[in-house]
Design a protein around this motif. Structure first.
Motif, PDB file in Angstrom:
ATOM      1  N   UNK B  11       9.987  10.975  34.841  1.00 28.23           N
ATOM      2  CA  UNK B  11      11.280  10.337  34.586  1.00 28.23           C
ATOM      3  C   UNK B  11      12.385  11.377  34.646  1.00 28.23           C
ATOM      4  N   UNK B  14      12.987  12.381  38.218  1.00 27.45           N
ATOM      5  CA  UNK B  14      13.762  11.380  38.972  1.00 27.45           C
ATOM      6  C   UNK B  14      15.228  11.443  38.553  1.00 27.45           C
ATOM      7  N   UNK B  15      15.477  11.548  37.236  1.00 26.12           N
ATOM      8  CA  UNK B  15      16.857  11.637  36.742  1.00 26.12           C
ATOM      9  C   UNK B  15      17.582  12.815  37.393  1.00 26.12           C
ATOM     10  N   UNK B  18      17.926  12.520  41.451  1.00 22.22           N
ATOM     11  CA  UNK B  18      18.956  11.558  41.866  1.00 22.22           C
ATOM     12  C   UNK B  18      20.345  12.054  41.449  1.00 22.22           C
ATOM     13  N   UNK B  85      11.885  16.287  46.663  1.00 19.83           N
ATOM     14  CA  UNK B  85      12.370  14.950  47.043  1.00 19.83           C
ATOM     15  C   UNK B  85      11.285  13.898  46.851  1.00 19.83           C
ATOM     16  N   UNK B  88      11.431  11.118  44.247  1.00 18.22           N
ATOM     17  CA  UNK B  88      12.524  10.180  44.529  1.00 18.22           C
ATOM     18  C   UNK B  88      12.148   9.250  45.675  1.00 18.22           C
ATOM     19  N   UNK B  89      11.600   9.857  46.720  1.00 26.64           N
ATOM     20  CA  UNK B  89      11.192   9.084  47.891  1.00 26.64           C
ATOM     21  C   UNK B  89      10.102   8.073  47.535  1.00 26.64           C
ATOM     22  N   UNK B  91       9.505   6.736  44.632  1.00 23.00           N
ATOM     23  CA  UNK B  91      10.056   5.667  43.808  1.00 23.00           C
ATOM     24  C   UNK B  91      10.738   4.615  44.689  1.00 23.00           C
ATOM     25  N   UNK B  92      11.585   5.062  45.636  1.00 29.22           N
ATOM     26  CA  UNK B  92      12.284   4.125  46.534  1.00 29.22           C
ATOM     27  C   UNK B  92      11.270   3.328  47.356  1.00 29.22           C
ATOM     28  N   UNK B  93      10.228   4.017  47.872  1.00 23.60           N
ATOM     29  CA  UNK B  93       9.217   3.335  48.689  1.00 23.60           C
ATOM     30  C   UNK B  93       8.482   2.267  47.873  1.00 23.60           C
ATOM     31  N   UNK B  95       9.698   0.562  45.353  1.00 21.24           N
ATOM     32  CA  UNK B  95      10.606  -0.581  45.201  1.00 21.24           C
ATOM     33  C   UNK B  95      10.579  -1.435  46.462  1.00 21.24           C
ATOM     34  N   UNK B  96      10.629  -0.766  47.626  1.00 21.82           N
ATOM     35  CA  UNK B  96      10.635  -1.505  48.896  1.00 21.82           C
ATOM     36  C   UNK B  96       9.368  -2.351  49.047  1.00 21.82           C
ATOM     37  N   UNK B  98       7.580  -3.575  46.684  1.00 24.31           N
ATOM     38  CA  UNK B  98       7.663  -4.715  45.768  1.00 24.31           C
ATOM     39  C   UNK B  98       8.507  -5.839  46.359  1.00 24.31           C
ATOM     40  N   UNK B  99       9.707  -5.481  46.930  1.00 25.28           N
ATOM     41  CA  UNK B  99      10.575  -6.533  47.499  1.00 25.28           C
ATOM     42  C   UNK B  99       9.873  -7.198  48.663  1.00 25.28           C
ATOM     43  N   UNK B 102       7.451  -9.623  47.561  1.00 22.49           N
ATOM     44  CA  UNK B 102       8.134 -10.803  47.043  1.00 22.49           C
ATOM     45  C   UNK B 102       8.630 -11.674  48.205  1.00 22.49           C
TER      46      UNK B 102
END
Lengths: 123, 123
Positions: B11, B14-15, B18, B85, B88-89, B91-93, B95-96, B98-99, B102
């Motif tokens: 965490x 990532x904080x 970013x 990186x 961070x990368x 985490x973004x991947x 999220x993608x 998950x969407x 969905x």
């Protein structure tokens, strides 16, 4: 003029998107909204903080373009806009391409040096 | 205990990563260092700010793990660590993914509804 305006917009958007993601509460909200829209009350519930503090996080997410909210009757509902990640993702991918090109060049150089030192040894 | 410590470390990382990327000066330094190590003086040169302000940006980049610096004689040289990186990368991947899952489910639902309304019309 138009290009510099666009570069400026892009810079602001990278600033606000990265800043929005630099906090665990805001990332948790993004993850939750990735599963579908949710009411502010539901979003705030798992976070151990006063509502005004939570609303400041939501405001930052809205300003980054990652989240929008809409009043439906007496309930404010938030929705994720994954496309707002795109500038951030594109920037990171560009950096990766640059490093990879650099390491490819270094690899080539090492191979050439190894070959040359082999040629020297063979003679 | 160990897992919660790891989650905490992740965490924080990532904080800070970013946050480090949420500024145009710091992103410019990252881009420049992607082409190879550079002296602080060379890094500061294109930026129209006092050296102490620039050093604060460098400090933030060092704390994020994206950049390290080393004193070579009288010159401080900075190096990029692209592997920082990765969290961070990742985490973004995530999220993608998950969407996308969905939207795949929504697509399936729409297809089923269309098929069912077709069946109703056909009868």
């Amino acid at each position: 003029m138009l290009l510099s305006h666009m570069a400026n917009q892009n810079r602001i958007s990278l600033d606000t998107v990265f800043h929005a993601l630099a906090d665990p509460t805001r990332r948790a909200v993004v993850s939750r909204l990735g599963q579908g829209p949710a009411a502010v009350k539901e979003l705030a519930e798992p976070h151990d903080m006063a509502l005004p503090s939570f609303l400041k996080h939501l405001d930052m997410l809205e300003r980054s373009g990652l989240v929008s909210s809409e009043k439906l009757g007496r309930v404010r509902v938030c929705t994720l806009h994954p496309e707002a990640f795109q500038t951030a993702n594109t920037w990171i991918e560009e950096q990766k391409r640059m490093w990879e090109r650099r390491f490819d060049r270094l690899d080539l150089l090492v191979t050439q040096l190894e070959k040359e030192s082999g040629d020297v040894r063979d003679n």
